[in-house]
Each structure stands twice: as structure tokens, then as C-alpha cells.
Design a protein around this motif. Structure first.
Motif, PDB file in Angstrom:
ATOM      1  N   GLY A  52       0.851  -1.184  -0.065  1.00 48.31           N
ATOM      2  CA  GLY A  52      -0.073  -0.164  -0.048  1.00 48.31           C
ATOM      3  C   GLY A  52       0.861   1.270  -0.025  1.00 48.31           C
ATOM      4  O   GLY A  52       2.020   1.125   0.242  1.00 48.31           O
ATOM      5  N   PRO A  53       0.284   2.328  -0.354  1.00 46.25           N
ATOM      6  CA  PRO A  53       1.099   3.459  -0.331  1.00 46.25           C
ATOM      7  C   PRO A  53       1.784   4.086   0.994  1.00 46.25           C
ATOM      8  O   PRO A  53       0.880   4.234   1.560  1.00 46.25           O
ATOM      9  CB  PRO A  53       0.264   4.696  -0.961  1.00 46.25           C
ATOM     10  CG  PRO A  53      -1.297   4.189  -0.852  1.00 46.25           C
ATOM     11  CD  PRO A  53      -1.278   2.603  -0.881  1.00 46.25           C
ATOM     12  N   PRO A  54       3.183   4.221   0.933  1.00 51.36           N
ATOM     13  CA  PRO A  54       3.567   4.560   2.338  1.00 51.36           C
ATOM     14  C   PRO A  54       3.019   6.206   2.604  1.00 51.36           C
ATOM     15  O   PRO A  54       2.696   6.860   1.673  1.00 51.36           O
ATOM     16  CB  PRO A  54       4.987   4.549   2.220  1.00 51.36           C
ATOM     17  CG  PRO A  54       5.268   3.429   1.350  1.00 51.36           C
ATOM     18  CD  PRO A  54       3.923   3.611   0.298  1.00 51.36           C
ATOM     19  N   ALA A  55       2.982   6.502   3.809  1.00 49.72           N
ATOM     20  CA  ALA A  55       2.265   7.886   4.098  1.00 49.72           C
ATOM     21  C   ALA A  55       3.287   8.902   3.380  1.00 49.72           C
ATOM     22  O   ALA A  55       4.597   8.828   3.288  1.00 49.72           O
ATOM     23  CB  ALA A  55       2.464   8.140   5.574  1.00 49.72           C
ATOM     24  N   GLY A  56       2.488   9.846   2.506  1.00 50.35           N
ATOM     25  CA  GLY A  56       3.315  10.868   2.109  1.00 50.35           C
ATOM     26  C   GLY A  56       3.769  10.565   0.679  1.00 50.35           C
ATOM     27  O   GLY A  56       3.980  11.546  -0.078  1.00 50.35           O
ATOM     28  N   CYS A  57       3.451   9.333  -0.165  1.00 52.05           N
ATOM     29  CA  CYS A  57       3.909   8.750  -1.256  1.00 52.05           C
ATOM     30  C   CYS A  57       3.050   9.438  -2.180  1.00 52.05           C
ATOM     31  O   CYS A  57       1.979   9.318  -2.047  1.00 52.05           O
ATOM     32  CB  CYS A  57       4.191   7.524  -1.417  1.00 52.05           C
ATOM     33  SG  CYS A  57       5.693   6.754  -0.976  1.00 52.05           S
ATOM     34  N   ARG A  58       3.797  10.010  -3.425  1.00 48.33           N
ATOM     35  CA  ARG A  58       2.889  10.474  -4.546  1.00 48.33           C
ATOM     36  C   ARG A  58       2.874   9.335  -5.456  1.00 48.33           C
ATOM     37  O   ARG A  58       3.671   8.874  -5.679  1.00 48.33           O
ATOM     38  CB  ARG A  58       3.625  11.376  -5.030  1.00 48.33           C
ATOM     39  CG  ARG A  58       4.016  12.541  -4.127  1.00 48.33           C
ATOM     40  CD  ARG A  58       2.618  13.623  -4.270  1.00 48.33           C
ATOM     41  NE  ARG A  58       2.664  14.588  -2.848  1.00 48.33           N
ATOM     42  CZ  ARG A  58       2.116  15.615  -2.769  1.00 48.33           C
ATOM     43  NH1 ARG A  58       1.004  15.717  -3.755  1.00 48.33           N
ATOM     44  NH2 ARG A  58       2.185  16.370  -1.781  1.00 48.33           N
ATOM     45  N   PRO A  59       1.327   8.962  -5.854  1.00 46.31           N
ATOM     46  CA  PRO A  59       1.220   7.907  -6.921  1.00 46.31           C
ATOM     47  C   PRO A  59       1.559   8.478  -8.394  1.00 46.31           C
ATOM     48  O   PRO A  59       1.465   9.432  -8.769  1.00 46.31           O
ATOM     49  CB  PRO A  59      -0.431   7.990  -6.926  1.00 46.31           C
ATOM     50  CG  PRO A  59      -0.809   9.074  -6.415  1.00 46.31           C
ATOM     51  CD  PRO A  59       0.146   9.709  -5.453  1.00 46.31           C
ATOM     52  N   VAL A  60       2.462   7.462  -9.208  1.00 47.93           N
ATOM     53  CA  VAL A  60       2.845   7.739 -10.346  1.00 47.93           C
ATOM     54  C   VAL A  60       2.733   6.432 -11.135  1.00 47.93           C
ATOM     55  O   VAL A  60       3.175   5.519 -10.733  1.00 47.93           O
ATOM     56  CB  VAL A  60       4.225   8.032 -10.352  1.00 47.93           C
ATOM     57  CG1 VAL A  60       4.853   8.388 -11.878  1.00 47.93           C
ATOM     58  CG2 VAL A  60       4.667   9.378  -9.907  1.00 47.93           C
TER      59      VAL A  60
END
Length: 274
Positions: free
Chosen positions: A23-31
Motif C-alpha cells: 500500500g502507499p506509504p504515508a506521503g508517497c505520490r502516486p505515479v
């Protein structure tokens, strides 16, 4: 999905030199990263929503902010070069759009804090980082450093060397059409607090010389990626509020042990004072 440079990346599942997350770690931007063998769009300047850049190898990179996409136009890229160096321009643009500062630099960890290593392309950043990794010093990033709210974000889990380091105990493999030797790094936390800045120089030594706050602020402001995008002056001041040093050392493989000892002793002393 894969992670690096504060990005949560779709489309690069085969790139094993990146971190992995369910899952997306905190603060990561999806690309989402894509490759297309099609006519590229014409070059366009960086603006608030879109950037098209002609790369040095003739490929074209298009980034769109609204849908978080990065598209490489041209012959297919292998997994090793997607990890490094081709992910770097994606990370720079996406993170600068997000208001983060990025630098052409690496970072290692000492007592739980990230120390950023800056220098020219011939200053030996990757050599120093690989030598530190060989001495059980965690390496957080090579090539690009992303700073976010007082933290440094982890890069791909590799360091690329132009030539072998005599006595290096870590295994390497040929990458980038065998023009580089890649050292694989272990997994690491996605972000760690910034400890300070180290500027590499060749000369006698090894020696560490403090950099004054005003000089440090000037250097950091000049080394920002994509300076045409505005930066938060308060954020830059906070980055320059951490200690900075000039590290001078000779062009001698035998000096790596002494350089490591100097860094460890100095940074341990700094940590004891804070």
C-alpha cells in the motif's frame, strides 16, 4: 507496487532495485510509468500541469500532473536502467510539483539520521556511498535526494559505480549495457530525518571543515533541481539550519578507511551535542 524517491509507482513491478509496498506509504505520490514506441509529443516547457523533455539519448519523457503519469517515448528501456538513471527525472519533476526540494546527491545514515552527500559528477559520491555500505553504513539514496518536511526520502536500492573499488566486499553486477557495476542495497525505511550536509572535494586529508549557515543556504539554493519552480524560503532556511561540512580527501582507495573513521567520529560527536 514499487516505491522510491517518495513515489508509489505503478508499471514498474519488474524493476527489482526499487522498494516494494502493498500500500502507499504515508506521503508517497502516486505515479504510473509507461513506455510507448510511438511518435512523441513535441518538447514543451515545464508548467503547472505538464512537462515534455527531450532526454540526452533521444528519448522523450512526458509527465502529466493531473493523472500522475510519466511516459517514455522511444525504444523499450530495460528494468535496470528504469531503476537508475531514468527514474530520476520522473522523481525530480513529481516531487518539485509537490513542493519538495530535490538535489543531485546521495545520502547515508548515521545514528538514525540522513546525511546528504553532494558534489560534481566526478566527485566520487557513488564510490564513497558504496564504500560506506561495505562498512555496514546504511545508504538511503544515490543520485537523487528528495527532502520533505525535514526528512530525506529513500531512493532505489542500488549504487552504480563507473569502476571497481579495490577490496569492495559487496557483490556487484554489470548494468546499463555493462557500463556500470551495480551494488544492491538492503531495504530501508522510506524516510529518515535529515542530519546534515556533506560537500565532497578532492585534495589532501581526509578533513572535515564546517560550512557556515549563510554559505550553506547559498549552496543549497543554487543546487536545487528545477530552480524555475518556486521554493518555500522557510523550507530552504530549515534545510540550511542543519550542519554542513566540506569533506576533502585524496584520490586514493586506501584513504576510504580513514574517511569512514573521520565521518563516524565527527558525526557521533555532533549527535552527542544535539
Amino acid at each position: 507496487m514499487r516505491t522510491a524517491y517518495g513515489l508509489h509507482i505503478d508499471g514498474l513491478d519488474e524493476v527489482t532495485d526499487l522498494g516494494i509496498s502493498t500500500g502507499p506509504p504515508a506521503g508517497c505520490r502516486p505515479v504510473t510509468v509507461r513506455q510507448r514506441q510511438a511518435d512523441p509529443p513535441p518538447p514543451a516547457p515545464l508548467d503547472a500541469d505538464r512537462m515534455v523533455r527531450l532526454l540526452t539519448d533521444g528519448r522523450t519523457l512526458e509527465l502529466r500532473r493531473a493523472n500522475g503519469s510519466a511516459t517514455f517515448y522511444g525504444p523499450p528501456l530495460a528494468a535496470d536502467v528504469l531503476a537508475h538513471p531514468y527514474l530520476a527525472p520522473v522523481a525530480v519533476v513529481v516531487n518539485r510539483w509537490a513542493g519538495r526540494e530535490t538535489f543531485h546527491a546521495g545520502a547515508f545514515v548515521h545514528n538514525g539520521r540522513a546525511w546528504v552527500v553532494l558534489g560534481s559528477r566526478t566527485a566520487g559520491k557513488s564510490t564513497l556511498l558504496a564504500a560506506l555500505a561495505d562498512r555496514d553504513v546504511p545508504v538511503l539514496a544515490d543520485d537523487i535526494v528528495v527532502c520533505d518536511d525535514g526528512d530525506v526520502l529513500a531512493g532505489p536500492r542500488c549504487v552504480d559505480l563507473r569502476e571497481p573499488i579495490p577490496g569492495l566486499g559487496l557483490p556487484t553486477r554489470g548494468v546499463r549495457d555493462d557500463t556500470r557495476l551495480r551494488v544492491t542495497l538492503p531495504a530501508i525505511a522510506p524516510r529518515l530525518p535529515l542530519g546534515g550536509w556533506i560537500f565532497l572535494n578532492w585534495g589532501d586529508g581526509p578533513a572535515l571543515t564546517p560550512v557556515g549557515p549563510a554559505d550553506l543556504l547559498t549552496r543549497l539554493a543554487a543546487r536545487r533541481s528545477l530552480p524555475e519552480l518556486a521554493s518555500d524560503p522557510a523550507a530552504l532556511l530549515a534545510l540550511a539550519g542543519q550542519p554542513g561540512y566540506d569533506l576533502t580527501r585524496p584520490r586514493d582507495w586506501a584513504a576510504l578507511d580513514a574517511t569512514h573513521r573521520l565521518l563516524d567520529t565527527t558525526l557521533t560527536h555532533i549527535g552527542a551535542l544535539t
